[in-house]
Enzyme design. Structure first.
Site, PDB file in Angstrom:
ATOM      1  N   ARG A   1      30.543  38.188  41.722  1.00 36.98           N
ATOM      2  CA  ARG A   1      29.477  38.436  41.074  1.00 36.98           C
ATOM      3  C   ARG A   1      28.945  37.331  40.308  1.00 36.98           C
ATOM      4  O   ARG A   1      29.682  36.583  39.652  1.00 36.98           O
ATOM      5  CB  ARG A   1      29.672  39.614  40.299  1.00 36.98           C
TER       6      ARG A   1
ATOM      7  N   SER B   1      39.826  35.829  37.463  1.00 33.86           N
ATOM      8  CA  SER B   1      40.787  36.984  37.179  1.00 33.86           C
ATOM      9  C   SER B   1      42.131  36.795  37.963  1.00 33.86           C
ATOM     10  O   SER B   1      42.603  37.349  38.719  1.00 33.86           O
ATOM     11  CB  SER B   1      40.138  38.339  38.015  1.00 33.86           C
TER      12      SER B   1
ATOM     13  N   ASP C   1      39.697  38.201  33.207  1.00 33.97           N
ATOM     14  CA  ASP C   1      38.884  39.331  33.231  1.00 33.97           C
ATOM     15  C   ASP C   1      39.197  40.537  32.187  1.00 33.97           C
ATOM     16  O   ASP C   1      38.218  41.193  31.784  1.00 33.97           O
ATOM     17  CB  ASP C   1      38.885  40.245  34.633  1.00 33.97           C
TER      18      ASP C   1
HETATM   19  C1  G6P Z   1      35.314  43.892  36.017  1.00 34.30           C
HETATM   20  C2  G6P Z   1      35.313  42.677  36.147  1.00 34.30           C
HETATM   21  C3  G6P Z   1      35.919  41.706  37.231  1.00 34.30           C
HETATM   22  C4  G6P Z   1      37.333  42.247  37.375  1.00 34.30           C
HETATM   23  C5  G6P Z   1      37.235  43.914  37.685  1.00 34.30           C
HETATM   24  C6  G6P Z   1      38.444  44.510  38.038  1.00 34.30           C
HETATM   25  O1  G6P Z   1      34.169  44.500  36.321  1.00 34.30           O
HETATM   26  O2  G6P Z   1      33.813  42.143  35.837  1.00 34.30           O
HETATM   27  O3  G6P Z   1      36.140  40.381  36.926  1.00 34.30           O
HETATM   28  O4  G6P Z   1      38.146  41.765  37.950  1.00 34.30           O
HETATM   29  O5  G6P Z   1      36.628  44.466  36.900  1.00 34.30           O
HETATM   30  O6  G6P Z   1      38.166  45.536  39.041  1.00 34.30           O
HETATM   31  P1  G6P Z   1      38.263  45.646  40.505  1.00 34.30           P
HETATM   32  O7  G6P Z   1      38.752  46.885  40.750  1.00 34.30           O
HETATM   33  O8  G6P Z   1      36.995  45.107  41.035  1.00 34.30           O
HETATM   34  O9  G6P Z   1      39.725  44.651  40.871  1.00 34.30           O
HETATM   35  C1  BGC Z   2      45.921  38.970  37.780  1.00 32.10           C
HETATM   36  C2  BGC Z   2      45.246  38.945  36.597  1.00 32.10           C
HETATM   37  C3  BGC Z   2      44.100  39.830  36.467  1.00 32.10           C
HETATM   38  C4  BGC Z   2      44.456  41.294  37.061  1.00 32.10           C
HETATM   39  C5  BGC Z   2      43.225  42.099  37.142  1.00 32.10           C
HETATM   40  C6  BGC Z   2      46.162  40.210  38.301  1.00 32.10           C
HETATM   41  O1  BGC Z   2      46.675  40.114  39.764  1.00 32.10           O
HETATM   42  O2  BGC Z   2      47.126  38.279  37.592  1.00 32.10           O
HETATM   43  O3  BGC Z   2      44.698  37.833  35.834  1.00 32.10           O
HETATM   44  O4  BGC Z   2      43.604  39.970  35.200  1.00 32.10           O
HETATM   45  O5  BGC Z   2      44.921  41.152  38.528  1.00 32.10           O
HETATM   46  O6  BGC Z   2      42.161  41.567  37.887  1.00 32.10           O
END
Ligand code: G6P
Ligand code: BGC
Length: 860
Positions: A462, A526, A580
């Site tokens: 995003r 992330s 994140d």
């Molecule tokens: C948030 C952040 C992302 C993050 C995500 C994790 O909304 O903006 O950077 O990685 O949550 O959630 P997801 O379920 O998309 O892995």
């Molecule tokens: C990463 C982290 C991240 C998490 C959630 C993990 O796989 O190592 O840095 O914060 O995922 O997105």
């Protein structure tokens, strides 16, 4: 009137409420046993056991000797035939014991009703036929195998004919209920397994004071009136019938089904005990659909009443069994002359394994009534409810039940790991990398400006524009766009990945009409990054789905800058790279100043929190705090979690892009949970326990069962229809039992996840509490991630488990509604202000310097 059905109040017109609640309540009142009544049942069971031992078979409880003098000790070897009759089916098994391992092959044969109720000769002819078929099937027709016969009906034995392999089963509710235990028989032989036949308690009238008119009806209509009275109150064969009798009565009284007594409702056996388990597991709409399947058209209120009735009947059954169990374990304790007894009770039976609350109520009641005994119930992995048994075995392996002892251990373990990661000498070998983030405080309300936030690494890539203004109060305006990150890009070269990011950023700026501006950019990345300052992050390792080549070990800010420069069509000032979790903590910190922890439970999982600088050996300075990115997904990478990882976890790890890494993440996060469920279902199908043993290509396809399917199936409202849809897409034709089993598998896996995350989070909260030196911690945890947000029960389970693990803490869980982009912009705002003010300071210094040089030159 006893205990109220309070929630009925919501659904019934007010004038009818009082009488409806009163009447339903009145009807169910006799099922609600008081503590005193349960104590009495325990005492009667105990008296019954003693009388049975003395009178050798002539009392209500028979206490039949089994001539089994010991339980298996692991030295058994060779092949045995095991025949199991007495449950719903007849099972022929071949057990091959080899060095403490047993391989089991089995086939299930249904016994037609006419044979079950026909002559003994017909029954045994049928069984002989089945055995012959089984030996044929195993290719062992001519082998002379010793056979053990589990015959789940009372029988008088004088000696054992063959080696029995079925002595592990100590307690069963298949369709009936029974218990056996090791009793001291005489000084030399010491102990013999006694088959209590406890279902006979009450046959002498000793339970008459708790027997309801519905039980009497069930007893009268049974094939053995007056016998097995305890069994008729507690076991699977009768509970459905008791419920049907109550429903009939309520309908006749006009309290159910609009007073319409249908033929279905009058049909004995129509309401099976398995429906009880399903109804108590599911919510209104599903209850209605079960009732519809049974030809009972009910309203919403009817569903609530039916669920209440099921709950009252099953609860009483579990409590009575708990009272009986308390008598048995107390007796064993006294036999051994102990003040306190630790004992394991093997359990089998569909009711115990399939019903959502039976096992818990049973355990609780046993604990209350036998306070000097610590009883562990161990579900048997074989037996009639084998599908359910496998699930409970998995549940046990997965510690998905609230095994608070284990969770406390994990919490302590995690705390030690935190400390290890923070120490300079211990960090290199620590699983938790405890990465300094150079974020020193949460937003203080003074941030302002126009920022770009890039958010890469979750399920979406995003780009956001975040405008923070300060008119009267601080306000944030955000616009965002999601861009694709195709598989070939995240698995291609690093250069391609960053070219793609730069291209999307160019597109976004174009659309925003800001290509000519050089806005400060905050980069949410992330993945684990080593940082020595805010605008630099060296990727330690890729996780989740990403594996672009040539990025590990590199500074991602540099790589992105390079890609932007190469394009040359716009400029950007990347001021901060944040994880994140940090973005989430900052987003939530914007609304709640108490926020000092950020966690993600999504595709991956991770947490950060504010640590005292004096404890972070890797960063200079002692004053104040700094946010530390724990990278808790790697918990267990040093082998610490080996005793709780299951065969399914290992399989997931083997098939992942980073074997041996992120082991905690692979047990709990959204990227893997669906796959865990799929692997369990494949195993169950292979063993013939679900889908009639059919394994479709879809079921065998990695990734076909997604975590979002778990969330859909666990939704109380449309869970059942969703399950049908999802399973049909997997090419299987599920039966009602299959739905129940699949939903249980989902619950086991998601429960374990919530519990394990709770243990780790509790570890962080304990640390914060210790750091602050307070007796009671008041704090806020910012959370984000698709699993946490989408799963219907996850958040509630997590909160509950955390509060149980750290009771002296007031935790507020704050969902980050706007992702971590806003938080990244906040970090950027601070960075920008510092850089900007230092730039002004430097140019001021330079002008002062220039002034004095000129002055100096001119004067001297
Ligand atoms: C948030 C952040 C992302 C993050 C995500 C994790 O909304 O903006 O950077 O990685 O949550 O959630 P997801 O379920 O998309 O892995
Ligand atoms: C990463 C982290 C991240 C998490 C959630 C993990 O796989 O190592 O840095 O914060 O995922 O997105």
């Amino acid at each position: 009137m006893c205990h109220h059905n309070r929630f009925l109040l919501l659904n019934v017109a007010k004038s009818d409420i009082i009488s409806l609640v009163f009447q339903v309540d009145e009807t169910l009142c006799p099922f609600k046993l008081s503590q005193e009544q349960l104590q009495l049942v325990k005492a009667r069971m105990r008296a019954g056991l003693e009388a049975g031992l003395k009178t050798k078979g002539s009392s209500a409880i028979k206490m039949l000797p089994s001539y089994v003098y010991r339980t298996p000790d692991g030295t058994e070897h060779g092949k045995y035939l095991a025949l199991d009759l007495g449950g719903t089916n007849f099972r022929a098994m071949m057990v091959n014991f080899k060095r403490q391992n047993a391989r089991l092959y089995h086939k299930i044969y249904t016994i037609p009703l006419e044979i079950m109720q026909g002559t003994g000769e017909e029954l045994f002819d049928h069984i002989a036929q089945c055995v012959s078929d089984f030996l044929d099937y195993m290719g062992m027709k001519n082998a002379h195998l010793p056979a053990g016969f589990t015959f789940s009906f009372p029988c008088e034995q004088t000696a054992i004919d063959t080696v029995s392999v079925d002595i592990k089963v100590l307690w069963g509710w298949r369709t009936g209920t029974n218990v056996c235990y090791m009793e001291e028989v005489d000084a030399e032989l010491s102990k013999m397994c006694i088959n209590t036949e406890w279902g006979g308690l009450g046959d002498d009238g000793s339970l008459d004071d708790i027997i309801t008119p519905y039980d009497m009806e069930v007893n009268q209509n049974s094939i053995n009136p007056g016998r097995q009275r305890f069994e008729k109150l507690t076991s699977g064969m009768y509970l459905g019938e008791i419920v049907r009798q109550v429903l009939l009565d309520l309908t006749r009284g006009g309290l159910l089904f609009r007073g319409h007594v249908t033929e279905t409702l009058k049909t004995p056996g129509i309401f099976e005990t398995k429906y009880l388990s399903q109804i108590e597991r599911w919510e209104k709409l599903c209850v209605r659909s079960i009732l519809q399947q049974l030809g009972l058209k009910g309203t919403c209120d009817d569903s609530i009443i039916v669920k209440e009735v099921c709950g009252a009947v099953s609860r009483r059954a579990a409590q009575l069994c708990g009272a009986g169990m308390a008598a048995v374990v107390d007796k064993i304790r006294e036999n051994r002359g102990l003040d306190h007894l630790n004992i394991t009770v093997g359990v089998d039976g569909a009711l115990y394994k399939l019903h959502p609350h039976f096992s818990r109520v049973l355990k609780d009641t046993t604990e209350v009534l036998a306070p000097q005994c610590n009883v562990t119930f161990l579900p048997s992995e074989e037996g009639s409810g084998k599908g359910a048994a496998l699930i409970s075995a998995v549940a046990r392996q997965m510690h998905a039940d609230s095994l608070s002892g284990t969770l406390l251990d994990i919490m302590q373990q995690f705390r030690r790991e935190l400390a290890k990661g923070l120490g300079r000498d211990t960090n290199p070998t620590a699983a938790l990398k405890m990465l300094p983030t150079f974020v020193r405080s949460i937003p203080d309300g003074s941030e302002k400006g126009d920022f770009i936030a890039l958010d890469l690494g979750g399920s979406n890539f995003r780009i956001l524009r975040v405008k923070v203004s300060h008119e009267k109060k601080q306000t944030v305006q955000m616009e965002s766009q999601i861009y694709d990150t195709p598989e070939d890009i995240i698995h291609g070269s690093g250069t391609r990945l960053f070219d793609h990011v730069a291209e999307c950023l160019g597109d976004f700026m174009e659309k925003q009409n800001i290509k000519d501006k050089k806005l400060p950019v905050g980069f949410t990345f992330s993945f684990p990054c080593q940082q020595t300052k805010l605008d630099e992050g060296f990727l330690i390792t890729w996780t989740k789905r990403f594996k672009a080549g040539g990025v590990e070990g590199m500074d991602v800010v540099k790589l992105l800058n390079k890609a932007i420069k190469k394009r040359g069509d716009y400029d950007a000032d990347i001021m901060a790279v944040v994880n994140d979790t940090v973005g989430t903590m900052m987003t939530c910190g914007f609304d709640d100043q108490r926020c000092e922890v950020g966690i993600i439970i999504g595709t991956g999982t991770n947490a950060c929190y504010m640590e005292e600088l004096r404890n972070i050996d890797l960063v200079e300075g002692d004053e104040g705090r700094m946010c530390v990115n724990t990278e808790w997904g790697a918990f267990g990478d040093d082998g610490r979690l080996e005793d709780i990882r299951t065969e399914f976890d290992r399989e997931i790890d083997r098939g992942s892009i980073n074997p041996g890494k992120q082991l905690f993440e692979k047990m709990v996060s959204g990227m893997y949970m669906g796959e865990l469920v799929r692997l369990i279902l494949v195993k169950m199908a292979r063993e013939g326990l679900v889908f009639e043993g059919r394994i479709t290509p879809e079921l065998l396809t990695k990734g076909k069962f997604e975590t979002k399917h778990i969330s859909a199936i666990e939704k109380s409202k449309e869970g059942l229809s969703k399950a049908r849809e999802i399973l049909t897409r997997l090419g299987v034709e599920p039966s009602t039992d299959d739905f129940s089993l699949v939903s249980q598998v989902c619950t086991v896996v998601s429960f374990r996840s919530a519990n394990l995350i709770a243990a780790a989070l509790a570890g962080i909260l304990m640390r914060l509490k210790e750091n602050k030196g307070v007796a009671r911690l008041r704090t806020t945890v910012g959370i984000d991630g698709s699993l946490y947000k989408m799963h219907p029960q996850y958040a509630r389970r997590l909160h509950k488990a955390v509060r149980r693990l750290v009771p002296d803490t007031d935790v507020r869980f704050l969902l980050s509604e706007s992702g971590s982009g806003k938080g990244a912009a906040m970090v950027t705002a601070v960075a920008y202000r510092l850089t900007y003010s230092s730039r002004i300071f430097w140019s001021y210094l330079q002008s002062v310097h220039a002034f004095f040089s000129i002055y100096h030159r001119n004067v001297f």
